[in-house]
Design a protein around this motif. Structure first.
Motif, PDB file in Angstrom:
ATOM      1  N   SER A 121    -112.708  59.771  15.065  1.00  0.00           N
ATOM      2  CA  SER A 121    -113.326  59.653  16.394  1.00  0.00           C
ATOM      3  C   SER A 121    -112.290  59.338  17.458  1.00  0.00           C
ATOM      4  N   THR A 122    -111.252  58.575  17.091  1.00  0.00           N
ATOM      5  CA  THR A 122    -110.174  58.280  18.040  1.00  0.00           C
ATOM      6  C   THR A 122    -109.401  59.541  18.397  1.00  0.00           C
ATOM      7  N   ILE A 123    -109.103  60.365  17.386  1.00  0.00           N
ATOM      8  CA  ILE A 123    -108.400  61.625  17.642  1.00  0.00           C
ATOM      9  C   ILE A 123    -109.275  62.568  18.454  1.00  0.00           C
ATOM     10  N   ALA A 124    -110.583  62.615  18.116  1.00  0.00           N
ATOM     11  CA  ALA A 124    -111.503  63.508  18.826  1.00  0.00           C
ATOM     12  C   ALA A 124    -111.675  63.115  20.282  1.00  0.00           C
ATOM     13  N   GLY A 125    -111.374  61.851  20.613  1.00  0.00           N
ATOM     14  CA  GLY A 125    -111.485  61.413  21.994  1.00  0.00           C
ATOM     15  C   GLY A 125    -110.541  62.136  22.940  1.00  0.00           C
ATOM     16  N   SER A 126    -109.506  62.774  22.378  1.00  0.00           N
ATOM     17  CA  SER A 126    -108.575  63.546  23.208  1.00  0.00           C
ATOM     18  C   SER A 126    -109.097  64.943  23.528  1.00  0.00           C
ATOM     19  N   LYS A 127    -110.317  65.281  23.057  1.00  0.00           N
ATOM     20  CA  LYS A 127    -110.981  66.568  23.325  1.00  0.00           C
ATOM     21  C   LYS A 127    -110.221  67.761  22.753  1.00  0.00           C
ATOM     22  N   LEU A 128    -109.521  67.541  21.664  1.00  0.00           N
ATOM     23  CA  LEU A 128    -108.833  68.635  20.997  1.00  0.00           C
ATOM     24  C   LEU A 128    -109.833  69.481  20.205  1.00  0.00           C
ATOM     25  N   PRO A 129    -109.494  70.746  19.899  1.00  0.00           N
ATOM     26  CA  PRO A 129    -110.355  71.540  19.017  1.00  0.00           C
ATOM     27  C   PRO A 129    -110.448  70.899  17.631  1.00  0.00           C
ATOM     28  N   LEU A 130    -111.511  71.229  16.912  1.00  0.00           N
ATOM     29  CA  LEU A 130    -111.751  70.603  15.621  1.00  0.00           C
ATOM     30  C   LEU A 130    -110.597  70.845  14.652  1.00  0.00           C
ATOM     31  N   TYR A 131    -110.048  72.049  14.655  1.00  0.00           N
ATOM     32  CA  TYR A 131    -108.937  72.331  13.746  1.00  0.00           C
ATOM     33  C   TYR A 131    -107.760  71.406  14.028  1.00  0.00           C
ATOM     34  N   ARG A 132    -107.447  71.176  15.300  1.00  0.00           N
ATOM     35  CA  ARG A 132    -106.331  70.303  15.661  1.00  0.00           C
ATOM     36  C   ARG A 132    -106.626  68.855  15.266  1.00  0.00           C
ATOM     37  N   ILE A 133    -107.874  68.452  15.413  1.00  0.00           N
ATOM     38  CA  ILE A 133    -108.255  67.087  15.011  1.00  0.00           C
ATOM     39  C   ILE A 133    -107.998  66.894  13.516  1.00  0.00           C
TER      40      ILE A 133
END
Length: 288
Positions: A121-133
């Motif tokens: 969830s912390t990584i997803a907070g940067s609004k990156l695409p799912l693959y990048r997360i």
């Protein structure tokens, strides 16, 4: 295919082909246990090893029973029957081994799942695409089996050219843990519908943390109960029994009571203690 698998398939291919539909869950168990072998090969290998066990048991048991019973024919028939039974038990235990491995992997995944979801969830907070997360998450090795599963998803995209949704779908099929399956299903649905991945992961992390706290609370209560039983029943009971037998031995002069006291203190109490340690470790929601 290894050497044992080649011999097994050559000798027992037809029998494994016949037995394969009888054990339909074996294929999923092997996949969830990350054992890279087909169900047919695994059945053939289990039959081959059980056959070797049978061949080793028949002469050994015949020799042992022949010495004790002094009748060769009865000893051979009895050993043959027992060997068939033991080889069959070994075969069925072997078929259940992947299920045990999958359960152990599921336990490890669920132990790390609250913290891994929080990190996602912390990584997803940067609004990156799912693959990048998932790619960033896979570079950290702190979450054991979860890292392995996420890395397989990333490899599916990079090495096999799959899209992220298809790779997620395959990961769901081989995931041994139901909460982890639910997490991957949710990520797949959010990615398809274009929802807020960070909000979803944050809520899932919150739910997993609450469940983890509940398990810790239940574990602490069970641990207190086990300790009370151990102190009152085992330790105090052993002390009381030792004092009582010492008094009786002094009055009756029985030397055999000393052996009983020795076995109680040196053998019985340590065995019970090690058993309780094993039970407590297996109950611990935090693993070790």
């Amino acid at each position: 295919m290894g050497f044992v698998e080649k011999i097994s398939m050559r000798l027992f291919h037809d029998l494994a082909l016949f037995l394969e539909p009888i054990f339909p869950e074996l294929r999923d168990d092997l996949r969830m246990a990350r054992m890279r072998i087909s169900a047919r090969e695994y059945i053939a290998r289990s039959i081959f090893i059980a056959f070797l066990v049978f061949l080793a048991e028949v002469p050994l048991l015949s020799f042992i029973f022949g010495l004790s019973l002094q009748t060769f024919l009865f000893s051979f028939v009895f050993s043959f029957t027992i060997s068939i039974f033991l080889a069959g038990c070994f075969f069925f235990l072997s078929l259940n081994y992947p299920k045990l491995i999958a359960k152990e992997r599921a336990k490890k995944i669920e132990k790390d799942l609250p913290f891994a979801t929080l990190f996602l969830s912390t990584i997803a907070g940067s609004k990156l695409p799912l693959y990048r997360i998932l790619r960033i998450f896979s570079e950290f090795g702190e979450y054991g089996e979860i890292n392995k599963e996420i890395l397989e998803i990333v490899k599916g995209v990079e090495a096999f050219g799959l899209d992220i949704n298809t790779s997620l779908q395959r990961a769901i099929e081989r995931a041994p843990s139901k909460p982890f399956k639910d997490l991957l299903w949710g990520m797949l649905s959010i990615n398809k519908t274009g929802g807020e991945m960070d909000v979803f992961l944050r809520e899932k992390a919150k739910n997993f943390m609450e469940e983890y706290r509940r398990k810790l609370y239940e574990y602490s209560r069970q641990l207190m109960f086990i300790i009370e039983i151990y102190l009152t029943s085992i330790v105090l009971g052993a002390i009381f029994f030792t004092i009582l037998t010492a008094i009786m031995g002094g009055m009756a002069g029985g030397g055999g009571l000393i052996i009983i006291q020795f076995l109680l203190i040196v053998v019985f109490i340590p065995l019970i203690t090690f058993g309780l340690i094993f039970v407590i470790r297996s109950m611990n929601p935090g693993g070790e």
